[in-house]
Structure formats: C-alpha cells, structure tokens
Design an enzyme around this catalytic site. Structure first.
Site, PDB file in Angstrom:
ATOM      1  N   GLY A   1      31.752  35.545  41.347  1.00 32.51           N
ATOM      2  CA  GLY A   1      30.625  35.104  40.537  1.00 32.51           C
ATOM      3  C   GLY A   1      30.621  33.636  40.174  1.00 32.51           C
ATOM      4  O   GLY A   1      29.559  33.082  39.859  1.00 32.51           O
TER       5      GLY A   1
ATOM      6  N   GLY B   1      29.244  36.142  35.848  1.00 31.15           N
ATOM      7  CA  GLY B   1      28.280  35.663  36.830  1.00 31.15           C
ATOM      8  C   GLY B   1      27.356  36.712  37.423  1.00 31.15           C
ATOM      9  O   GLY B   1      26.686  36.429  38.422  1.00 31.15           O
ATOM     10  N   LYS B   2      27.271  37.898  36.820  1.00 28.57           N
ATOM     11  CA  LYS B   2      26.400  38.947  37.378  1.00 28.57           C
ATOM     12  C   LYS B   2      24.951  38.493  37.481  1.00 28.57           C
ATOM     13  O   LYS B   2      24.282  38.751  38.487  1.00 28.57           O
ATOM     14  CB  LYS B   2      26.445  40.207  36.517  1.00 28.57           C
ATOM     15  CG  LYS B   2      27.655  41.070  36.674  1.00 28.57           C
ATOM     16  CD  LYS B   2      27.441  42.434  36.052  1.00 28.57           C
ATOM     17  CE  LYS B   2      26.951  42.402  34.624  1.00 28.57           C
ATOM     18  NZ  LYS B   2      27.910  41.790  33.682  1.00 28.57           N
TER      19      LYS B   2
ATOM     20  N   ALA C   1      30.542  27.573  40.701  1.00 28.80           N
ATOM     21  CA  ALA C   1      30.502  27.462  39.248  1.00 28.80           C
ATOM     22  C   ALA C   1      29.375  26.516  38.850  1.00 28.80           C
ATOM     23  O   ALA C   1      29.166  25.477  39.471  1.00 28.80           O
ATOM     24  CB  ALA C   1      31.840  26.940  38.729  1.00 28.80           C
ATOM     25  N   GLY C   2      28.645  26.887  37.821  1.00 24.77           N
ATOM     26  CA  GLY C   2      27.554  26.045  37.343  1.00 24.77           C
ATOM     27  C   GLY C   2      26.256  26.203  38.099  1.00 24.77           C
ATOM     28  O   GLY C   2      25.280  25.486  37.820  1.00 24.77           O
TER      29      GLY C   2
ATOM     30  N   LYS D   1      16.857  45.610  34.459  1.00 23.70           N
ATOM     31  CA  LYS D   1      17.968  45.536  33.509  1.00 23.70           C
ATOM     32  C   LYS D   1      17.870  46.769  32.622  1.00 23.70           C
ATOM     33  O   LYS D   1      17.014  46.843  31.721  1.00 23.70           O
ATOM     34  CB  LYS D   1      17.876  44.264  32.663  1.00 23.70           C
ATOM     35  CG  LYS D   1      19.052  44.063  31.710  1.00 23.70           C
ATOM     36  CD  LYS D   1      20.296  43.588  32.437  1.00 23.70           C
ATOM     37  CE  LYS D   1      21.421  43.281  31.470  1.00 23.70           C
ATOM     38  NZ  LYS D   1      22.611  42.761  32.159  1.00 23.70           N
TER      39      LYS D   1
ATOM     40  N   ALA E   1      25.317  46.200  32.575  1.00 24.78           N
ATOM     41  CA  ALA E   1      25.818  45.473  31.414  1.00 24.78           C
ATOM     42  C   ALA E   1      27.338  45.631  31.391  1.00 24.78           C
ATOM     43  O   ALA E   1      27.839  46.754  31.291  1.00 24.78           O
ATOM     44  CB  ALA E   1      25.204  46.018  30.132  1.00 24.78           C
TER      45      ALA E   1
ATOM     46  N   VAL F   1      23.639  35.461  37.597  1.00 25.71           N
ATOM     47  CA  VAL F   1      23.425  34.404  38.586  1.00 25.71           C
ATOM     48  C   VAL F   1      23.524  34.970  39.998  1.00 25.71           C
ATOM     49  O   VAL F   1      22.751  34.592  40.886  1.00 25.71           O
ATOM     50  CB  VAL F   1      24.426  33.250  38.374  1.00 25.71           C
ATOM     51  CG1 VAL F   1      24.265  32.184  39.462  1.00 25.71           C
ATOM     52  CG2 VAL F   1      24.206  32.610  37.010  1.00 25.71           C
TER      53      VAL F   1
ATOM     54  N   GLU G   1      30.357  38.163  31.295  1.00 25.53           N
ATOM     55  CA  GLU G   1      30.370  36.702  31.466  1.00 25.53           C
ATOM     56  C   GLU G   1      31.110  36.266  32.725  1.00 25.53           C
ATOM     57  O   GLU G   1      31.899  35.321  32.700  1.00 25.53           O
ATOM     58  CB  GLU G   1      30.981  36.021  30.228  1.00 25.53           C
ATOM     59  CG  GLU G   1      30.318  36.368  28.918  1.00 25.53           C
ATOM     60  CD  GLU G   1      28.847  35.961  28.879  1.00 25.53           C
ATOM     61  OE1 GLU G   1      28.506  34.905  29.452  1.00 25.53           O
ATOM     62  OE2 GLU G   1      28.049  36.707  28.279  1.00 25.53           O
TER      63      GLU G   1
END
Length: 246
Positions: free
Chosen positions: A170, A14-15, A201-202, A37, A111, A17, A12
């Site tokens: 990220g 930012g990988k 961010a976002g 993936k 992952a 994105v 969690e």
C-alpha cells in the site's frame, strides 16, 4: 459480475489509495466502476470519507456508502456505541451485487482487516466476499511485521474457501530498508498468492490528474496495469545479493 473485495492487514496502510488506483486504471481502460464502502467509521456527517477520496483521485466513479459511524472503531463497536444499526455481510453482498448489475467493476473496500466484526453476530468482510463469490485483494504495509499479518489473512481466506487474488503493497517508500526489500520476495511466498503491485508512498497527495496517469504503472496486468513484479523485486533485491557474494 465483476467484484473485487479490497481488505488490509490493518488500518492506515493504503487501502483507499490502492482502491483509487484500481478504479483509475479501470476507468482509463473504458470500464464503468463503482466503489462500495460498507461501513465508514471515524468520519462525521458532512465530512469526506473514503468513497469521496477514491472519487477525487480516480475520477468518473460511482460511490456508495452503506453506513457511517462517527467514532474510529471497528464497525460493530462503532455502531453499538452510536446506537445505530450495524451493517451485515448479507447487506454488503446485496448492495455489491446490485452495483455489479450496472457496472463493469465493483470495488468493495473494507474497514481495517479481513475479520473485523461488522455486526453483533460476528459477520465480517470475509463473509460478504464468500456470499458474493468474489476474490479478495490484500493490501499490506511494506515493512517489518507484514509477513505474519499477510500469512494470517491468507490462511483465514483459504479456511473459508475464498479466493485471494494477490497482495499489493500500500505504501512503498523511496528508500526502502532491508526488511522491505526482502519482503518483496517473501510476501508472495507467505501469502501463496502473487504480488500484484506497489503504490508509492505519498501517492494519495498527488494531483488527481497525475494520480490517474500513473496508477496503471503501480498495478500488475492481472489488475489492469503494467507493473512488473519480477523486475520490481529484482531491482531492489540485487544490491543485497551482490553484498552477500562480495
């Protein structure tokens, strides 16, 4: 063969994105892109996973997923609990090489962190990168605690003779705190690799067209973008330098 392995210092951060930004930037430059993936965890059958998110944001990207496990755990643990076959580093390398024969760029998104176990033999994303001879891009959080995890990841890569292309933040907030500002200068020092970007961010919540238009501005030229690490760092470090001098 052009393959970049994207890992993180944790979950969690930012990988996905960052992977989407890399893909969008390459597509905008006219390159054909595939995203792999190896093991998607914590997503059920029929639900959108990380590959689907990258394709939504980046556009014309080929996506591939080798295995999907329903529980949000390390791939080895998730496979074992689901009674499913795990994914081995050799399978990851073979799949990435096949995609690379047909595309200009292949992005392999891990992952969790670099040394999360894929199988019962202890195979990891680092093993897949070594088999591929591919560089690893490290995605890190901006704040306090990131220097240690980045240093450990970099040390693990060096110990295995794997090239680290650099570090990307990220999720960079609109109002970074002191630790975040200082980390811009400290991250490349502890990683012994360049800072290659900072994704706002976002960014993942942007309209896909906006995301694609902005993505190159978040990544350094080494990743196909226009982001200037020196200027970005100076922009945020300057107030603290001035405060000390005052």
């Amino acid at each position: 063969m052009s393959v970049i392995v994207v890992t993180g210092t944790g979950t969690e951060i930012g990988k996905t994105v960052v992977t989407a930004a890399l893909a969008a930037t390459a597509v905008a430059a006219g390159r054909s892109v595939a995203v792999l993936k190896p093991a998607q965890t914590g997503v059920g059958r029929g639900e959108a996973g990380d590959v689907e998110e990258v394709r939504r944001l980046a556009g014309a990207v080929v996506g591939a997923e080798l295995a999907r496990f329903p529980e949000p755990l390390a791939p080895d643990t998730a496979a074992r609990r689901a009674g499913m076959a795990p994914v081995s580093p050799a399978e990851v390398a073979q799949a990435a090489a096949k995609l690379a024969a047909e595309h200009d760029l292949v992005l392999v998104e891990g992952a969790g962190g670099l040394l999360v176990r894929f199988d019962e033999e202890g195979g990891t994303l680092a093993d897949a990168a070594r088999l591929l001879g591919a560089p690893v891009l490290v995605v890190a959080p901006a704040g306090l605690g990131t220097l240690n995890s980045v240093a450990l990841t970099a040390e693990a890569l060096r110990a295995r003779g794997i090239e680290q292309s650099g570090v990307v933040v990220g999720s960079w907030p609109e109002e970074p705190d002191l630790a975040m500002r200082c980390n811009l200068a400290d991250l490349p020092r502890v990683a012994e690799a360049p800072l290659l970007g900072a994704v706002p961010a976002g960014a993942g919540a942007l309209d896909p067209a906006e995301f694609r238009a902005a993505a190159a501005g978040w990544l350094a030229p080494a990743l196909g973008g226009s982001w200037d690490a020196e200027a970005f760092t100076a922009r945020f470090a300057e107030p603290f330098t001035a405060a000390r001098e005052a």
